[in-house]
Design an enzyme around this catalytic site. Structure first.
Site, PDB file in Angstrom:
ATOM      1  N   ASP A  67       6.042  -1.458   1.235  1.00 19.33           N
ATOM      2  CA  ASP A  67       6.641  -2.765   1.638  1.00 19.33           C
ATOM      3  C   ASP A  67       7.050  -3.141   0.121  1.00 19.33           C
ATOM      4  OD1 ASP A  67       4.044  -2.792   0.645  1.00 19.33           O
ATOM      5  OD2 ASP A  67       3.429  -3.758   2.715  1.00 19.33           O
ATOM      6  N   ASN A 136      -6.079 -10.294   8.148  1.00 17.85           N
ATOM      7  CA  ASN A 136      -5.967 -10.256   9.193  1.00 17.85           C
ATOM      8  C   ASN A 136      -5.530  -8.916  10.146  1.00 17.85           C
ATOM      9  OD1 ASN A 136      -3.581  -9.501   8.403  1.00 17.85           O
ATOM     10  ND2 ASN A 136      -2.683 -11.691   8.830  1.00 17.85           N
ATOM     11  N   HIS A 138      -3.614  -6.751   9.024  1.00 18.12           N
ATOM     12  CA  HIS A 138      -2.153  -6.132   8.890  1.00 18.12           C
ATOM     13  C   HIS A 138      -2.293  -4.799   8.200  1.00 18.12           C
ATOM     14  CE1 HIS A 138      -1.360  -8.644   5.027  1.00 18.12           C
ATOM     15  NE2 HIS A 138      -1.891  -7.345   4.421  1.00 18.12           N
ATOM     16  N   GLU A 143       2.379  -7.589  10.559  1.00 19.77           N
ATOM     17  CA  GLU A 143       1.439  -8.707  10.515  1.00 19.77           C
ATOM     18  C   GLU A 143       0.956  -8.839  12.290  1.00 19.77           C
ATOM     19  OE1 GLU A 143       0.315 -10.080   8.362  1.00 19.77           O
ATOM     20  OE2 GLU A 143       1.548 -11.345   6.821  1.00 19.77           O
TER      21      GLU A 143
HETATM   22  C1  F6R Z   1       0.422  -3.534   0.171  1.00 24.88           C
HETATM   23  C2  F6R Z   1       0.112  -3.631   1.395  1.00 24.88           C
HETATM   24  C3  F6R Z   1      -0.761  -4.544   2.205  1.00 24.88           C
HETATM   25  C4  F6R Z   1      -2.119  -4.579   1.268  1.00 24.88           C
HETATM   26  C5  F6R Z   1      -3.010  -5.639   2.019  1.00 24.88           C
HETATM   27  C6  F6R Z   1      -4.290  -5.702   1.235  1.00 24.88           C
HETATM   28  O1  F6R Z   1       1.676  -2.532  -0.247  1.00 24.88           O
HETATM   29  O2  F6R Z   1       1.043  -2.884   2.218  1.00 24.88           O
HETATM   30  O3  F6R Z   1      -1.082  -4.072   3.488  1.00 24.88           O
HETATM   31  O4  F6R Z   1      -2.574  -3.193   1.531  1.00 24.88           O
HETATM   32  O5  F6R Z   1      -2.485  -6.819   2.050  1.00 24.88           O
HETATM   33  O6  F6R Z   1      -4.044  -6.188  -0.182  1.00 24.88           O
HETATM   34  P1  F6R Z   1      -5.206  -6.281  -1.018  1.00 24.88           P
HETATM   35  O7  F6R Z   1      -5.310  -4.746  -1.531  1.00 24.88           O
HETATM   36  O8  F6R Z   1      -4.474  -6.978  -2.545  1.00 24.88           O
HETATM   37  O9  F6R Z   1      -6.244  -6.793  -0.505  1.00 24.88           O
END
Ligand code: F6R
Length: 248
Positions: A67, A136, A138, A143
């Site tokens: 992403d 959450n 995701h 999401e």
């Molecule tokens: C990042 C991504 C997100 C993160 C998630 C957890 O490329 O795709 O799904 O893996 O938001 O983020 P952290 O690791 O910062 O807790």
């Protein structure tokens, strides 16, 4: 799903890095699906370290990232392209042209997303997809919703994700409100999925993803349908699973 129970963030990072390193050794031309955020930072440090010791190489590796924030230029200090450069790509021998991160500045998101999916399909999908998980549930920036989105798409980030990511920006208002994310189709098309989690704030999402109902309300739960998922998590992230009596 195979679960590695690690004592803390560092042990989780080392285990995740060793699984990715193993992939590059067994399959030097592999396609890695990569993630950003705090979770994989430690694993990337181990990979850079092992590369510098001459233990692994990324010369034949192709990468596609999950992403990117809409509106951030590749050199913005919070863009995911910049994250990948400074945490991994700038320190190893991966060929720059073989790395892909969604273009947050694209003028034609629909065409861009279709091309991103076509590129992933042209590679025969990803060999190993690294995933973190949101509080959450995701994965990528898929999401919670009332349906799963299969294709790469533009997503409105939820308030909970904006709150969680505000720590990286000067203020909450600076957090982009949208991202381009790989869809569930490309993630589920990966031959192997490596899901990583650390910390108690991920315990609920991990518990629901591993043994809750499969629902787009918790996108990580779709991984229960994937035949080859490895979960690497620390004690804190596994705490709710352990409390629920799941053997890990
Ligand atoms: C990042 C991504 C997100 C993160 C998630 C957890 O490329 O795709 O799904 O893996 O938001 O983020 P952290 O690791 O910062 O807790």
């Amino acid at each position: 799903m195979r679960i590695f129970r690690e004592k803390d963030y560092d042990a989780m990072s080392r285990r995740a890095a060793s699984i990715i390193a193993g992939e590059t050794v067994h399959n030097p031309g592999c396609v890695l699906g990569l993630a950003t955020g705090s979770t994989p930072e430690g694993a990337y440090k181990y990979l850079v370290d092992w590369y510098k010791q001459g233990l692994i190489s990324f010369r034949g590796v192709l990468s596609v990232n999950l992403d990117e924030y809409v509106g951030l230029a590749p050199d913005h200090d919070q863009s995911y392209r910049r994250f990948m450069q400074s945490n991994l790509f700038d320190h190893v021998d991966i060929v720059p042209e073989n790395t892909r991160v969604p273009d947050g500045l694209t003028k034609d998101p629909a065409a861009f997303c279709a091309e991103y999916d076509a590129y992933i399909r042209s590679l025969g999908y990803v060999d190993m997809q690294l995933l973190g998980i949101g509080r959450n549930g995701h994965i990528g920036f898929n999401e919670p919703d009332d349906h799963f989105v299969k294709e790469t798409h533009v997503v409105d980030l939820t308030e909970s994700t904006i709150d969680a990511n505000a720590r990286f920006f000067a203020s909450r208002d600076d957090v982009p409100k949208q991202a381009i994310s790989m869809g569930i189709g490309a993630i589920m098309g990966a031959k192997k999925v490596l899901l990583c989690a650390s910390g108690e704030d991920k315990a609920d999402a991990i518990c629901k993803s591993v043994c809750g109902p499969i629902t787009p309300n918790c996108p990580g739960s779709i991984l229960q349908l994937h035949p080859n998922v490895v979960l690497v998590a620390d004690e804190a992230a596994l705490s709710k699973l352990i409390a629920a009596g799941v053997e890990v």
